[in-house]
Design an enzyme around this catalytic site. Structure first.
Site, mmCIF file in Angstrom:
data_model
loop_
_atom_site.group_PDB
_atom_site.id
_atom_site.type_symbol
_atom_site.label_atom_id
_atom_site.label_comp_id
_atom_site.label_asym_id
_atom_site.label_seq_id
_atom_site.Cartn_x
_atom_site.Cartn_y
_atom_site.Cartn_z
ATOM 1 N N HIS A 32 50.881 -22.139 31.260
ATOM 2 C CA HIS A 32 49.666 -21.325 31.129
ATOM 3 C C HIS A 32 48.694 -22.028 30.185
ATOM 4 C CE1 HIS A 32 47.499 -18.134 28.708
ATOM 5 N NE2 HIS A 32 47.014 -17.962 29.927
ATOM 6 N N HIS A 106 39.632 -23.495 26.604
ATOM 7 C CA HIS A 106 40.277 -22.212 26.335
ATOM 8 C C HIS A 106 39.799 -21.772 24.958
ATOM 9 C CE1 HIS A 106 43.923 -19.576 25.257
ATOM 10 N NE2 HIS A 106 43.133 -18.901 26.065
#
Length: 310
Positions: A32, A106
């Site tokens: 992830h 991110h």
């Protein structure tokens, strides 16, 4: 006990009866937010959106860096550890003088745009390991240059990966990939640009919570829906920080960070995976900190359960 087993070539070592089942039916460990180990603390904040205007405050960038880094090792080490699915979030920096320079993101931008080259080199030296790249988000792809950016990225990947790219097919298996000499699958989350070598979006189910009970309940419901699946899907074990002021309960813990939070919860989540697999099949199972706590070993061994049960 002997030495620790290596999972660098686990796909090629699966029992022969699993070589001919669809890849959608294999249990595949995934990463992830795969690029979050390489976040650039000097870049501007992308998310949470409310904090973008405070990008110049170093200590705030430092906090976001601490809580956005969900992986601890580089992509090559994640591959060596056995991860085969990668969640790659694409971004372009606003006002970049190079119109086609792309990054991963991110919360902050990642420093490197050479990662696809690293993946390609690894794929060349491990021809029997099938790698699934999921490209999404495309942050900063302004309308005026969006088409140019997508075409640039797609052309770059086609040239880089070349004959290793597996075109879309209804039922890919390890055997069919091996016989064609193909071991890279690219899923592209933009329907406008789908073409024969790009696979459609892979659904990613996750709990959207920091609470383990909420995560497992939501994932159980999703897996029930996917019982008769005939395409890739992801069961994401990752906890998710709140998007509102509740986030402060976590990020203001001076001596803590996101990877510690994940590490504390992962063993119990993996026990849940083992129990749940007997009720509902799983395909890609993704996690943060993929090299920790027997994550890869647990997911790969689900396939041996399947082989015995056939």
């Amino acid at each position: 006990r002997g030495k620790t087993m290596s999972y660098a070539d686990w796909m090629s070592q699966l029992p022969a009866e699993l070589h001919t089942i669809p890849l959608f039916k294999l249990a595949i460990p995934g990463s992830h937010d795969s690029m979050s180990y390489d976040l650039d603390i000097d870049s501007r904040i992308i998310e949470p959106e409310r904090l973008r205007r405070f990008s110049r405050i170093y200590c705030l960038r430092k906090i976001i860096h601490t809580w956005a880094a969900t992986q601890e090792v580089c992509i090559t080490e994640q591959l060596n550890a056995g991860a085969r699915y990668f969640d790659l979030r694409i971004a372009r920096k606003p006002n970049d003088t190079n119109p086609t320079r792309l990054f991963f993101h991110h919360g902050l931008y990642t420093r490197t745009d050479t990662v696809l080259g690293e993946i390609n080199m690894w794929a060349e030296s491990h021809p029997k390991e099938i790698i699934i790249l999921s490209l999404s988000h495309f942050e900063g792809f302004d309308k005026k240059i969006s088409r140019q950016l997508h075409n640039h990225l797609i052309t770059f990947m086609k040239n880089l990966f070349g004959k290793k790219l597996l075109p879309k097919t209804n039922s890919p298996t390890l055997k069919s990939c091996w016989s064609q000499g193909k071991n890279i699958i690219v899923s592209y989350d933009n329907i406008q640009f789908i073409q024969p070598v790009l696979w459609r979006k892979i659904t990613y189910y996750y709990g959207n919570s920091m609470d383990r009970a909420v995560i497992t309940t939501k994932l159980s419901q999703a897996l029930e829906k996917e019982k008769s699946f005939n395409y890739f899907f992801v069961c994401g074990l990752n906890p998710t920080l709140p998007h509102d002021t509740r986030i402060l309960r976590y990020i203001l813990r001076i001596c803590d960070n996101f990877t510690n939070v994940v590490r504390r919860g992962l063993p119990k989540l993996l026990r849940w995976v083992n129990q749940q697999y007997d009720k509902t099949p799983m395909n890609i199972v993704a996690s943060d900190v993929v090299t920790r706590d027997d994550f890869v070993a647990t997911i790969v061994k689900l396939n041996l359960k399947r082989a015995k049960g056939r």
